[in-house]
Design an enzyme around this catalytic site. Structure first.
Site: not given
Ligand code: ADP
Ligand code: MG
Length: 314
Positions: A11-12, A129, A214, A276
């Protein structure tokens, strides 16, 4: 030899937290992502791009809700299709410009993509959700009675509609996607997880009011297009153990079995890194490499010099 790469953008890459959702802000962010994705294409790879749509579809749902006295509100699957068109348009244009400016002849196409889900998926019995605008408790009761929506309290901020998040089973248009990437095209598809559709009792396609995760749909897309590499680009350069703690440890190359163990030890938060890593692990279990890294390190990560790479067991 170029690899077939699926890139899933977080999303970023489209709108940063706390930024106003103007077209200009979103276009500027997308431009930055497109310049970096163009570099992956220039490095000789075949590129399929997919992306999130959370804030964008949320705003489209809000526009529908606020304006419903004037223009009838549209269902979620239609709003999801709108968001794919809107984001796809920004990505396609900025990617074309980035390629043109660097003398590349590759083309770019966007596909409005349906993602099939199973109508018997248990998620339909348990909507989880939260989406769209916030309502008061009173309004929320009314919506349950009038529209049969499932409503839930969202972190003290008010009531929101809860929709099912079923598992993707089939991305539509996979054959077209595979043909297009062989024709030197970057393909943008399955945005926001894809438009959720089911096969009804007549075996015909029909939209459903749901949201597909996603990270999960990007995995399905990678598997069904026979990708060599599945890349999840997000806002952190690596995945970490003990994330955010003084003893946090950066993961670089991780064998599948180790990744599975870290997952079961609870290192990856639900709703952010959890899905992820789950997707990356499932892809690596199919015998190929999955990468989680930041946008600006995509090319280096593909060459094995950056990011967290989950690799099949030796
Ligand atoms: P996106 O919009 O890319 O899906 P998310 O916010 O859903 O992003 O996921 C990315 C975030 O996951 C990072 O910004 C971080 O804060 C968080 N995060 C949680 N656990 C971990 C981890 N073990 N290592 C790295 N990031 C992590
Ligand atoms: Mg996400």
């Amino acid at each position: 030899m170029g690899k077939r790469v699926v890139i899933a953008l977080g999303g970023n890459a489209i709108l940063r937290p706390n930024q106003e959702a103007t077209y200009e802000n979103q276009l500027k962010n997308v431009q930055i992502s497109s310049d970096l994705i163009a570099n992956v294409k220039k490095a000789g790879h075949k590129v399929i791009v997919t992306h999130g749509n959370g804030p964008q579809v949320g705003n489209i749902l809000r526009q529908n809700e606020e304006a419903k006295a004037v223009v009838p509100a549209l269902p979620i699957d239609v709003c999801s299709a709108e968001s794919q068109g809107f984001i796809g348009y920004m990505m396609e244009q900025t990617l074309k410009n980035a390629l043109q400016l660097s003398g590349e002849t590759a083309g770019v196409v966007t596909l409005v993509t349906e993602t099939e889900v199973d109508p018997a998926d248990s998620a339909f019995q348990n909507p989880t959700k939260p989406i769209g605008v916030f309502f008061t408790e009173e309004e929320s009761k009314q919506l349950v009675a009038e529209k049969n929506w499932t409503m839930g309290e969202d972190a003290g901020r008010g009531y929101r509609r809860l929709v099912p998040s079923p598992k993707p089973i089939k991305i539509h248009g996979v054959e077209a996607i595979k043909t297009l990437i062989e024709q030197n095209q970057i393909v943008i598809c399955a945005g926001g997880g894809g438009i959720p559709v089911i096969r009804n009792q007549q075996n015909l396609l029909e939209g459903v009011e749901a949201v597909i995760d996603k990270d999960r749909s990007a995995l399905t897309l990678s598997e069904q297009t026979d990708a060599d590499v599945f890349m999840i680009l997000t806002d952190v350069p690596n995945v970490y153990l003990n994330y955010g703690k003084p003893d946090q440890l950066k993961l670089e190359e991780v064998a599948l079995a180790d990744a599975e163990r870290y997952m079961s030890e609870g290192h990856f938060a639900d709703g952010s890194m959890g899905p992820k890593m789950e997707a990356a692990i499932a892809f690596a279990a199919g015998g190929k490499e999955a990468i989680i890294c930041s946008l600006d390190e995509a090319v280096a990560a593909l060459a094995g010099h950056a990011g967290t790479r989950i690799v099949p067991n030796k």
